[in-house]
Every structure is written in C-alpha cells, then in structure tokens.
Motif scaffolding. Structure first.
Motif, PDB file in Angstrom:
ATOM      1  N   GLY A 389       0.838  -1.209   0.000  1.00  0.00           N
ATOM      2  CA  GLY A 389       0.000   0.000   0.000  1.00  0.00           C
ATOM      3  C   GLY A 389       0.858   1.237   0.000  1.00  0.00           C
ATOM      4  N   SER A 390       1.922   1.222  -0.795  1.00  0.00           N
ATOM      5  CA  SER A 390       2.926   2.285  -0.772  1.00  0.00           C
ATOM      6  C   SER A 390       2.320   3.662  -1.005  1.00  0.00           C
ATOM      7  CB  SER A 390       4.015   1.999  -1.805  1.00  0.00           C
ATOM      8  OG  SER A 390       3.458   1.914  -3.109  1.00  0.00           O
ATOM      9  N   ARG A 391       1.341   3.767  -1.922  1.00  0.00           N
ATOM     10  CA  ARG A 391       0.770   5.085  -2.220  1.00  0.00           C
ATOM     11  C   ARG A 391       0.097   5.664  -0.982  1.00  0.00           C
ATOM     12  NH1 ARG A 391      -2.803   5.859  -7.507  1.00  0.00           N
ATOM     13  NH2 ARG A 391      -0.730   5.406  -8.358  1.00  0.00           N
ATOM     14  N   GLU A 392      -0.691   4.816  -0.297  1.00  0.00           N
ATOM     15  CA  GLU A 392      -1.397   5.280   0.905  1.00  0.00           C
ATOM     16  C   GLU A 392      -0.417   5.670   2.014  1.00  0.00           C
ATOM     17  OE1 GLU A 392      -4.209   3.423   4.463  1.00  0.00           O
ATOM     18  OE2 GLU A 392      -3.856   2.269   2.617  1.00  0.00           O
ATOM     19  N   TYR A 393       0.548   4.812   2.256  1.00  0.00           N
ATOM     20  CA  TYR A 393       1.475   5.058   3.368  1.00  0.00           C
ATOM     21  C   TYR A 393       2.460   6.195   3.061  1.00  0.00           C
ATOM     22  CZ  TYR A 393      -0.313   0.935   5.732  1.00  0.00           C
ATOM     23  OH  TYR A 393      -1.123   0.031   6.372  1.00  0.00           O
ATOM     24  N   LEU A 394       2.846   6.341   1.804  1.00  0.00           N
ATOM     25  CA  LEU A 394       3.713   7.466   1.449  1.00  0.00           C
ATOM     26  C   LEU A 394       2.988   8.787   1.664  1.00  0.00           C
ATOM     27  CD1 LEU A 394       5.513   6.133  -1.765  1.00  0.00           C
ATOM     28  CD2 LEU A 394       6.541   6.594   0.481  1.00  0.00           C
ATOM     29  N   GLY A 395       1.670   8.779   1.441  1.00  0.00           N
ATOM     30  CA  GLY A 395       0.871   9.974   1.702  1.00  0.00           C
ATOM     31  C   GLY A 395       0.850  10.308   3.184  1.00  0.00           C
TER      32      GLY A 395
END
Length: 518
Positions: A389-395
């Motif tokens: 879930g890189s996109r969510e966690y990077l946000g």
C-alpha cells in the motif's frame, strides 16, 4: 624511715652494644621537596649533601642513611615510600635518632606528625628538627611540636585555599583542565589544548553507535575486549560503568562542564560530586568534537528512556538488548511489557513472549502468549502491507513531514542562550561588588533547564524527521515484498508492538501504524 637512693637513668639503646664503635648513635636524616621543578630538585640534592656532612662531622654519630622523597605533597604520608621505610627501619632497631629540616618537611598533618613522634618516642628514638631547634625527647618537646605542627597544618590549609582560588579563577576564564592520559579520544598539544586522537576517537564513535543500535553498556564492553581494544590507560579490561561515563561525558561533543567534583577535606584529599554546593562553569565549543551534538543528545534521551523502565510492581527494570523485540512489546490489556520465555510445554520446547504482569501477578492479566516465530512472521507481514500500500502510506508519511516542519520553535534555544549571556554579565558584576546574586543564580538554573529541554526537543524533531525519511526510502526501494525476517529492520524502523487478543499493532518510528490480524 626508709632510705631512698636515686639511680640516675642510663642512656638508652635499642640493642646491646659490645664496642665503642657500636655505642655511637646511629643517625639517619629525612628530607623532602614538594614539586618536581628544577629549582626544587636543586634544593633536594642540597639537603642530602647537608645531612651527609652533618652526620659524618659529629664523632658521636654513625651515618645510618638518608631517606628522601621528592616531588610529593606532605599533607599526607600515604604515598611517601622512603618515609615509611624509615619508620619501619626505626621499628626494626636500625636507627637511634632522626634529623630533619623542619616540622613542615616531616608532616603538615598534626595528627600524623604527633602519631609518628609518639611511636618513635616509645622506642626511645628522638627526632631533631633543625629549623625549630626541637628535640622530641625533651620535656617540652611535645608541647612545642603540637604548636608547630598546628601552624604547619594551617600553612597547608592556606596553600590549599590558594590552589582552590587559582582553579576557581581558571574555571571562570573557561580554561578546561583534563588529564588526557586517562581521557579516551583526546591528547594534549604543546599549548595544553585538547586535540583528537584519531585511533581512540574511532573507539568512542563505536561506543556511541552501538549504544544507539540497542547494545547495553555491558555488551559494548565485552565487544571491545573481544576485539583487543584498550582503554585510555592501556588496560584490556573494560567496565560497563566506564562505558556509561563515556556516553554521558559532554566533552565528546566539544563542551566542558567544570568543577563536577570538589575537595571537602584538604588533608585526606577527599573529593565528592558537586550537586550545587559549589559553582559550576559550562564552556561551549571549547575543543573539536568527536561526537556531533545532535548524536550526543540522542544518546542522553536513550539513557533516560532505558533508565525510566519499571516492572509491573514499580521496581526499576534493567535494560536488556539480547533480542530485537525486547522492550518493544506491550500488552493491550494492562500496558505491561512482554518478556521472552523459553517454554517447555509437555516436552515440546519453544520460545514465546508473555506479559510480565501475567508471569509475575498470577490471575491479574489474561493476555495471550505469542510464539516468536509467529511474531517474526507478523512483522514481515506488516512490512509487506507498507510496501503493497505504498501510495497510501507514502501519503501518510508526507503528512507527518509537514507536521514536523510546523512543530515547536527552532529558535527557542538561541533566544534562551541570549538571556543566559545577559544574566551571566549581571552575575559577574554583582559578585565583583560583593552583592547578593541568588535571584540571578536561580534564574540561570531555570533557563538552563529550559534550554536543555529545547535542545532535546530540536533533536527529537530532527530524529523523527530522519525516521520518516528512512521508512519512506525503504518503501520506495523495495521492488517486491519481503520474504525473510531481518532483525536489523526491527531495530531501525520499529518503535512499539501492542499485543491484542486478535491482532498485533506495529507502530513505526515514523509515526505509521500497521495492524496485523493473527
């Protein structure tokens, strides 16, 4: 009426004599100088020559030797080897009389002086002090000795006070005095200034690095011994207390706190820790640092964190770093930490983690037992959720970065320092005019505490920012999922694990939290 005949006393000897030569008095001399300077060395040699001539010139005396201590202070006889040898030779019957220059050369401590005089008088051995013209076997000798020895002690006390005042002045000028021969990481140059010893500095850096990586002081000490690294004194044995002192010494970040200890008894040279009884002086940027200030303050935070841990009944719990999950796992039910246990369940051996409250207080907590293999796999799962879930966690991480940038007041420490500088000038001015300055002292203490807290807050923000960046870089750098457990990732990324009945919550140092149901 009884008839009384007076029998005059005979001249005493320690041993029976058989000839005119042996009936002569065996005389020894004691001389001493206080320092190792060239001028005093000349005086020392002159004393020896003088006593050799005096003893040989007297036909009733036999030369029994010269006992001499050079470069040794006389407030105590503890470290005067020749002095003690002389007293022992007197007790062994090798000397009949002693001569010395003065009471202050013999001893400046009244108690020591009188004790040795009485000890020798009990053996019928007189001491003759040339300067005062006192023979201790005279009837008035001990009275005069008591007076003169007291004066000598006062002289020594006055000298001690002068030395203290001199040191106090140097402290006020910010002059740092360090014995570099037993100070790991530094030497002294020709001007007496501290300069880095490159080889020893690497050892200091290693100690700080390993401590922040989770090692205990004892583990660090054993590692240094294993690798054959020597202490500042050249010893092969390291003590965990020495490691702790190195970790807490502000000199490694280039600063110096002066007058950490002070002398409470000038005779016994007893020193104790200065807990505010005497003034202290903090010198910033005095010499080149081995450890950056930010790193030093991180270590102080870690020391405080480890020292604040207590068990379920309020006792201080010793820090352990034998396993990467130690001091990271906590019970959701009672809040107590989990402990690693070697379990033997009906002949089946395994390693599990259990709540300390459940172990120590039977029946008060019902938290479940976690098998270590399941815990490791759950951590791998948490990392893979981050990567997947890189996109969510990077946000989330980006939001945390923005929060860090708006936290606190980055100029607070500098503003407080400006106030401290102003108060310092006021304190010196009042002290020079012999006016009371207690109110200024209290304000300085208060502001120093505020400054230290502000600096710690700055370091915490900087560290938090680094952890966010570290996790973000980790997520971006992973092309695919994690397949194997790596305890290094636990030490670098993980802050806490909370154990629930149906899940584990992994809280990372970056502020991100991941639930793993199991």
């Amino acid at each position: 009426m009884p008839k009384v005949t007076t029998i005059p006393p005979r001249k005493q000897r320690n041993h029976a004599v058989t000839s005119q030569e042996t009936q002569k008095i065996r005389v020894a001399a004691y001389c001493r100088v206080s320092t190792d300077t060239e001028e005093q060395a000349t005086s020392y040699q002159a004393q020896i020559a003088h006593y050799e001539e005096v003893i040989h010139r007297n036909p009733e005396w036999v030369f029994a030797g010269i006992y001499a201590d050079d470069g040794i202070s006389a407030t105590s006889t503890k470290h005067r080897e020749q002095f003690h040898q002389m007293i022992q030779d007197c007790m062994d019957g090798k000397i009949d009389m002693l001569i010395t220059k003065s009471i202050s050369r013999f001893a400046r401590n009244t108690v020591d002086c009188l004790n040795y005089i009485r000890q020798l008088k009990a053996q019928n051995i007189p001491i003759y002090f040339e300067k005062e013209s006192i023979n201790t076997m005279d009837a008035k000798g001990e009275v005069l000795i008591t007076i003169m020895a007291s004066l000598a002690q006062q002289e020594s006390e006055s000298l001690s006070q002068n030395v203290k005042l001199g040191m106090q002045y140097r402290f006020q000028q910010g002059k740092v005095m360090v014995n570099a021969s037993c100070f790991l990481g530094y030497d002294k140059d020709e001007n007496g200034d501290l300069v880095i010893n490159p080889e020893q500095a690497e050892t200091v850096k290693r100690i700080y690095r390993e401590y922040l990586e989770g090692a205990s002081c004892q583990q660090i000490a054993r590692g240094l011994e294993r690798d054959g690294i020597r202490t500042a004194r050249g010893n092969t044995r390291w003590h965990d207390s020495s490691i702790r002192l190195i970790l807490e010494n502000e000199k490694y970040m280039g600063d110096a706190l002066l007058q950490k200890t002070y002398t409470v008894d000038f005779l016994k040279k007893k020193r104790i820790k200065n807990n505010g009884e005497m003034p202290q002086y903090y010198v910033e940027d005095d010499h080149e640092a081995i450890i950056p200030k930010e790193l030093f303050l991180k270590v102080q935070e870690e020391i405080a964190r480890r020292g604040s841990q207590v068990d379920c009944i309020g006792r201080r719990r010793g820090f352990s770093s034998k396993h990467c999950f130690t001091n990271l796992m906590y019970c959701a039910e009672c809040g107590e930490p989990f402990r690693r246990v070697h379990w033997n369940n009906r002949g089946c051996k395994s390693i599990v983690w259990r709540c300390t409250s459940r172990l120590d207080k039977k029946g008060e907590c019902h938290a479940r037992t976690i098998y270590e293999d399941i815990l490791k796999q759950a951590f791998v799962t948490a990392l893979n959720q981050l990567i997947g879930g890189s996109r969510e966690y990077l946000g989330i991480l980006q939001e945390n970065i923005a929060e860090v940038l708006h936290m606190g007041n980055p100029d607070l420490a500098e503003n407080i320092q400006a106030q401290l500088d102003d108060l310092q000038h006021k304190l010196i001015d009042r002290a020079s005019r012999r006016e009371d300055y207690d109110d200024i002292s209290q304000e300085i203490f208060r502001l120093r505490e505020q400054k230290e807290k502000a600096m710690m807050d700055d370091v915490s923000r900087s560290d938090y920012f680094e952890r966010i960046e570290e996790l973000r870089d980790f997520i971006i750098s992973q092309p695919s999922g994690i397949t194997e457990f790596d305890e290094t990732l636990v030490k670098h990324l993980l802050k806490k694990v909370t154990v629930y009945e149906d899940k584990l919550v992994f809280e990372f140092k970056s502020g991100v939290m991941v639930d793993v149901v199991n």
